[in-house]
Design an enzyme around this catalytic site. Structure first.
Site, PDB file in Angstrom:
ATOM      1  N   GLY A  65      42.830  46.972  44.177  1.00  0.00           N
ATOM      2  CA  GLY A  65      43.095  45.716  44.851  1.00  0.00           C
ATOM      3  C   GLY A  65      44.302  44.974  44.319  1.00  0.00           C
ATOM      4  CB  THR A  66      45.640  44.430  40.896  1.00  0.00           C
ATOM      5  OG1 THR A  66      44.519  43.676  40.391  1.00  0.00           O
ATOM      6  CG2 THR A  66      46.918  43.892  40.280  1.00  0.00           C
ATOM      7  CG  ASN A  88      37.263  36.216  42.723  1.00  0.00           C
ATOM      8  OD1 ASN A  88      37.859  35.297  43.276  1.00  0.00           O
ATOM      9  ND2 ASN A  88      37.458  36.508  41.447  1.00  0.00           N
ATOM     10  CB  CYS A 147      37.661  35.983  29.186  1.00  0.00           C
ATOM     11  SG  CYS A 147      37.132  35.988  27.472  1.00  0.00           S
TER      12      CYS A 147
END
Length: 391
Positions: A69-70, A153, A323
């Protein structure tokens, strides 16, 4: 026994995808080679392309395989930017995105600002729904591409894609949607959507990690941003992966074929978990949309503490926030929704998928009271016992 409630991050591979992958894995042949083995590999690749096109409402030539997807998001945005008209007259230097896009979209547009892109960010309301009036205002400047995620998402909120497409079309802007969390959870039909570009990924629907696709209208003069042998319509060069493509197609086919029944099943499970969480003091974030995603805040509780306590109890979930180097940061999505930094740090995401069942909900409900009690004590709150629910 672990309870996996993080399908929005990556869903376990479905049996159909395993079978499709292993059936091809031992075969030789590069799909670009002209000999018999190469043609056999090409046949597997093109069968997968046709299956994906059929299931997603596209023409086979509109399916451009990527590594995930990226890369699909990058190809859509960078490809549109590099296709904009040259010169000063008629130049379209504006790119538009929502405030709650995936980093694959936000970071790509940020990088293109250094090349002269005028990036406009359209906000959302407290339920994570796009501000259509603000989008219309942003589109008054000549725009090359408008990108709005179909299903968020983190919250599962479904965006008004029909209205987004109508506004972008009226302004002569190409329009892209990251539909990675939409496929298999809401109806997705590329041709009917009116979109120019749509990103999908295999491992969110039970396929393997390492493959995705960009659906790109055949007549769109998209430009490549990386170069090589000219595979995939000369948009995405690199040796094709027939085994991955076959597994990807098998997973999407299963997800689309079972969409209605699976949507109802996941909605029932998620409602059960939501009901229990609300009784425990949790507050839902975002308008209910995708049946498999539940984002909740627990006031007075650090979500990272709660996540680790649940992890120790055998429950896998997510903070739904970025994160970096082990330091939990407030979710940009929740901040865009008007939450404070403290509120954004109190959010957990539970996400369900094809192998989630009632026993998973029961174990999560049983683990939450003790985890919440200990998390509140860690935050300096009162030692208040939370009564567990039966059944």
């Amino acid at each position: 026994m672990r309870t996996y409630l993080d399908h929005a991050a990556s869903s376990p591979i479905v049996p159909e995808a395993v079978q499709a992958f292993t059936a091809r894995l031992g075969s030789a042949g590069n799909a670009s080679s002209l000999h018999t083995s190469g043609r056999a590999a090409r046949a597997v690749l093109e069968d997968a392309r046709e299956q994906l096109a059929d299931d997603l409402g596209a023409h086979p030539t509109e399916v451009v395989f990527t590594s995930g997807g990226t890369e699909a998001d990058n190809l859509a945005i960078q490809g549109a930017w590099r296709a904009r008209p040259a010169g000063t007259i008629g130049r379209r230097d504006r790119l538009i995105r929502s405030a709650v896009e995936h980093p694959a979209v936000t970071e790509t547009m940020t990088a293109l600002e250094r090349e002269g892109a005028d990036v406009a960010v359209v906000g959302v309301d407290r339920e994570c729904v796009l501000d259509l009036e603000a989008l219309a205002a942003a589109l008054t400047v000549p725009t090359m591409l408008t990108s709005v995620m179909w299903v968020n998402n983190e919250t599962g909120t479904v965006q008004p894609i029909d209205e987004v497409v109508a506004l972008a079309r009226n302004a002569d802007s190409w329009v892209h949607s990251d539909a990675i969390q939409a496929v298999g959870h809401v109806p997705v039909h590329f041709a009917d959507s009116g979109l120019d570009l749509l990103s999908v990924s295999a491992h969110k629907v039970g396929g393997p990690v390492g493959i995705g696709a960009l659906l790109a209208r055949r007549e769109l003069p998209l430009r490549a941003y990386a170069f090589g042998g000219g595979q995939e319509r000369d948009l995405r060069s690199g040796t094709a992966a027939p085994a991955l493509a076959a597994a990807f197609a098998a997973a999407v086919h299963r997800a689309v074929k079972n969409l209605e029944a699976e949507t109802e099943r996941l909605a029932r499970l998620t409602d059960r978990l939501r009901f229990a969480i609300h009784l425990f003091g949790g507050v839902s974030n975002g308008r209910p949309g995708s049946p498999g995603i539940l984002n909740v805040s627990f006031p007075g509780v650090r979500a990272d503490n709660l996540l680790m306590l649940l992890d120790a109890a055998g429950i896998d979930c997510s903070t739904g926030s970025a994160c970096t180097a082990g330091v939990n940061q407030p979710s940009p999505v929740l901040l865009a929704m008007g939450r404070s930094e403290d509120e954004a740090l109190e959010s957990l995401r539970f996400s369900l998928g094809w192998n989630s069942h009632a026993g998973d909900m029961q174990r999560a409900v049983e683990a939450l009271p003790q985890a919440l009690r200990r998390a509140r004590l860690a935050a300096g709150g009162p030692d208040t016992e939370i009564v567990a629910l039966d059944g």
